[in-house]
Design a protein around this motif. Structure first.
Motif, PDB file in Angstrom:
ATOM      1  N   ALA A 267      84.249   3.016-104.407  1.00 14.68           N
ATOM      2  CA  ALA A 267      83.955   3.507-103.598  1.00 14.68           C
ATOM      3  C   ALA A 267      84.574   5.106-103.445  1.00 14.68           C
ATOM      4  O   ALA A 267      84.154   5.929-102.970  1.00 14.68           O
ATOM      5  N   LEU A 268      85.970   4.922-103.675  1.00 17.22           N
ATOM      6  CA  LEU A 268      86.758   6.481-103.781  1.00 17.22           C
ATOM      7  C   LEU A 268      86.295   7.186-104.667  1.00 17.22           C
ATOM      8  O   LEU A 268      85.994   8.416-104.240  1.00 17.22           O
TER       9      LEU A 268
ATOM     10  N   LEU B  93      83.008   7.382-105.978  1.00 16.55           N
ATOM     11  CA  LEU B  93      81.733   7.951-105.512  1.00 16.55           C
ATOM     12  C   LEU B  93      81.788   8.922-104.251  1.00 16.55           C
ATOM     13  O   LEU B  93      81.071   9.840-104.434  1.00 16.55           O
ATOM     14  N   GLY B  94      82.798   8.430-103.432  1.00 10.58           N
ATOM     15  CA  GLY B  94      82.794   9.373-102.349  1.00 10.58           C
ATOM     16  C   GLY B  94      83.389  10.622-102.710  1.00 10.58           C
ATOM     17  O   GLY B  94      83.052  11.690-102.035  1.00 10.58           O
ATOM     18  N   ARG B  95      84.268  10.967-103.556  1.00  9.61           N
ATOM     19  CA  ARG B  95      84.912  11.955-104.135  1.00  9.61           C
ATOM     20  C   ARG B  95      83.810  12.980-104.744  1.00  9.61           C
ATOM     21  O   ARG B  95      83.689  14.153-104.509  1.00  9.61           O
TER      22      ARG B  95
ATOM     23  N   ALA C 211      80.663  12.745-104.342  1.00  8.17           N
ATOM     24  CA  ALA C 211      79.590  13.195-103.153  1.00  8.17           C
ATOM     25  C   ALA C 211      80.270  14.460-102.504  1.00  8.17           C
ATOM     26  O   ALA C 211      79.481  15.159-102.003  1.00  8.17           O
ATOM     27  N   LEU C 212      81.456  14.341-102.152  1.00  7.73           N
ATOM     28  CA  LEU C 212      82.173  15.433-101.480  1.00  7.73           C
ATOM     29  C   LEU C 212      81.775  16.863-102.182  1.00  7.73           C
ATOM     30  O   LEU C 212      81.733  17.969-101.819  1.00  7.73           O
TER      31      LEU C 212
ATOM     32  N   SER D 293      78.074  17.768-102.406  1.00  9.64           N
ATOM     33  CA  SER D 293      77.713  18.309-101.197  1.00  9.64           C
ATOM     34  C   SER D 293      78.213  19.772-100.601  1.00  9.64           C
ATOM     35  O   SER D 293      77.599  20.308 -99.901  1.00  9.64           O
TER      36      SER D 293
END
Length: 339
Positions: A25-26, A28-30, A32-33, A36
Motif C-alpha cells: 500500500a505504501l 503503490l501510494g508513493r 501514485a503521488l 499524479s
C-alpha cells in the motif's frame, strides 16, 4: 544479499503477508503521488535510462550498465553513470575516482568507473548526483542509472528491468513475505525486460507485450589480481585445486559461470553482497589458487594479499541486441533537426 529460503515457497512466508500488504500500500501510494504530480520528479536536459529490478537481491544490473555504457560509447554517444553508492562511506555527491577505494565509493561504482570509460557519480540523492555529473561533464548526452527503478524523484525516459533468470520472482509476493519491491504488474510499465541466465515464467498476464531480452554472462579468461597484465585462459586452470569466492547478490551464478567455462571440483565460498573482506576471510580458504569476481577484486586489492588470486571478468551477451534497441529508442527521443 543472501535471500531468505522461505521466499521460494508460500509457507512460512504467508505469515508475513499482513506486513506485505502494508508495504504494498505504501509503495503503490508513493508511486501514485509521483504519477499524479503531487510529488514532483526532476527531469534533466539529457535522456535518463534506469536499469533496475523489482526484486530484492542481485539480478545483474551492474553488468548490464557496463555492457550498455561500452556499447553506447562505441556508437559515438557520451554516457555518464549515476549510482547510489551502496556500501560506500562517501557523504553527499562525488565523482568516483577509478583509483579510489571500494570502502569509500562502494564496490559497484568503483568497478564501473574502472571498466566503463565513463564518468561515474554517486550520491543517495540521485537527481543531485546527476546534476553534478552534467555540470562536470557537459558533453554527456545520456545518463545510465545503476539501480533506482523505485527512485521516482529522478524522471526517466527509458526503464529496463532486470530479472534473475534462475530465481525468477520466487514466490511472487511483496516484501517481507517475498522478494518483490513492487508487484509483478510493474513489469508492464517498463520499456524492456532483461532476463539474466534464463527466462523464467512470469505469468501469462505479466507484461505480455513488453520487449524481452536474454543475457548470458560469459567468462573466458582470468587475470592475476596483483599483476593485472598477466592473463590466462580459464581452460588452463582445469584440473588444478581451486577455490572460488563470490560476494555478489547471487554467488551461485558466478560458480555456474565457472562450471560453464569447464572448471569443476573447486570449493565454493559465498559471502553476502557488498561484503567487506578481511585477511581472515582469505586465510580460511584452503586452496593454492583463488578465483573471484571483478566486483570482489576491487575490495580484495585493498588487502594487499600476496596469494595466488585471479580475477574472472565476465562479458554480457544479450539477444536480441539490447544496445541496438536502446540506441534506436534514444534517437527517437531526439527532437527533429530544423532546416
Amino acid at each position: 544479499m543472501h535471500t531468505p529460503k522461505f521466499w521460494q515457497s508460500h509457507f512460512p512466508a504467508a505469515l508475513l503477508l499482513p506486513l506485505s500488504a502494508v508495504f504494498g500500500a505504501l509503495a503503490l501510494g508513493r508511486r501514485a503521488l509521483y504519477r499524479s504530480g503531487l510529488l514532483r520528479s526532476e527531469r534533466l536536459a539529457v535522456p535518463v535510462v534506469v536499469v533496475g529490478n523489482i526484486s530484492a537481491g542481485g539480478a545483474g544490473k551492474t553488468p548490464t550498465v557496463l555492457y550498455l555504457a561500452q556499447a553506447l560509447r562505441a556508437a559515438g554517444l557520451r554516457p555518464g553513470i549515476v549510482s547510489r553508492g551502496y556500501g560506500g562511506q562517501q557523504q553527499g555527491v562525488a565523482q568516483v575516482d577509478p583509483q579510489g577505494s571500494a570502502q569509500h565509493f562502494g564496490d559497484e561504482p568503483l568497478l564501473l568507473a574502472r571498466s566503463s570509460g565513463c564518468p561515474v557519480f554517486v550520491g543517495h540523492d540521485r537527481p543531485a548526483a546527476a546534476r553534478a555529473l552534467l555540470a562536470a561533464h557537459p558533453t554527456t548526452d545520456v545518463l545510465l542509472c545503476d539501480d533506482g527503478l523505485q527512485h521516482y524523484r529522478l524522471a526517466r525516459d527509458i526503464e529496463i528491468a532486470v530479472v534473475d533468470g534462475q530465481r525468477g520472482l520466487q514466490n511472487g509476493w511483496l516484501l517481507p513475505a517475498g522478494p518483490l519491491r513492487e508487484t509483478r504488474q510493474r513489469l508492464a510499465n517498463v520499456d524492456a525486460i532483461l532476463f539474466n541466465g534464463g527466462q523464467p515464467e512470469l505469468g501469462a498476464r505479466t507484461a505480455p507485450n513488453t520487449p524481452r531480452f536474454l543475457m548470458q554472462l560469459l567468462a573466458h579468461s582470468a587475470y592475476r589480481l596483483a599483476q593485472p597484465e598477466q592473463s590466462r585462459p580459464l581452460a588452463e586452470f582445469a584440473g588444478q585445486p581451486l577455490a572460488a569466492l563470490a560476494g555478489i547478490g547471487h554467488p551461485a551464478r558466478f560458480f555456474a559461470t565457472l562450471r560453464a567455462a569447464g572448471l569443476h571440483g573447486f570449493s565454493e565460498h559465498a559471502f553476502p553482497d557488498h561484503h567487506a573482506y578481511s585477511a581472515a576471510d582469505l586465510a580460511a580458504i584452503a586452496a593454492p589458487t583463488l578465483l573471484c569476481t571483478e566486483k570482489d577484486a576491487v575490495k580484495l586489492a585493498a588487502l594487499q594479499h600476496d596469494g595466488n588470486i585471479w580475477v574472472v571478468p565476465v562479458a554480457a551477451q544479450i539477444a536480441p541486441d539490447l544496445a541496438a534497441w536502446l540506441i534506436q529508442r534514444l534517437r527517437a527521443l531526439q527532437p527533429p533537426t530544423r532546416h
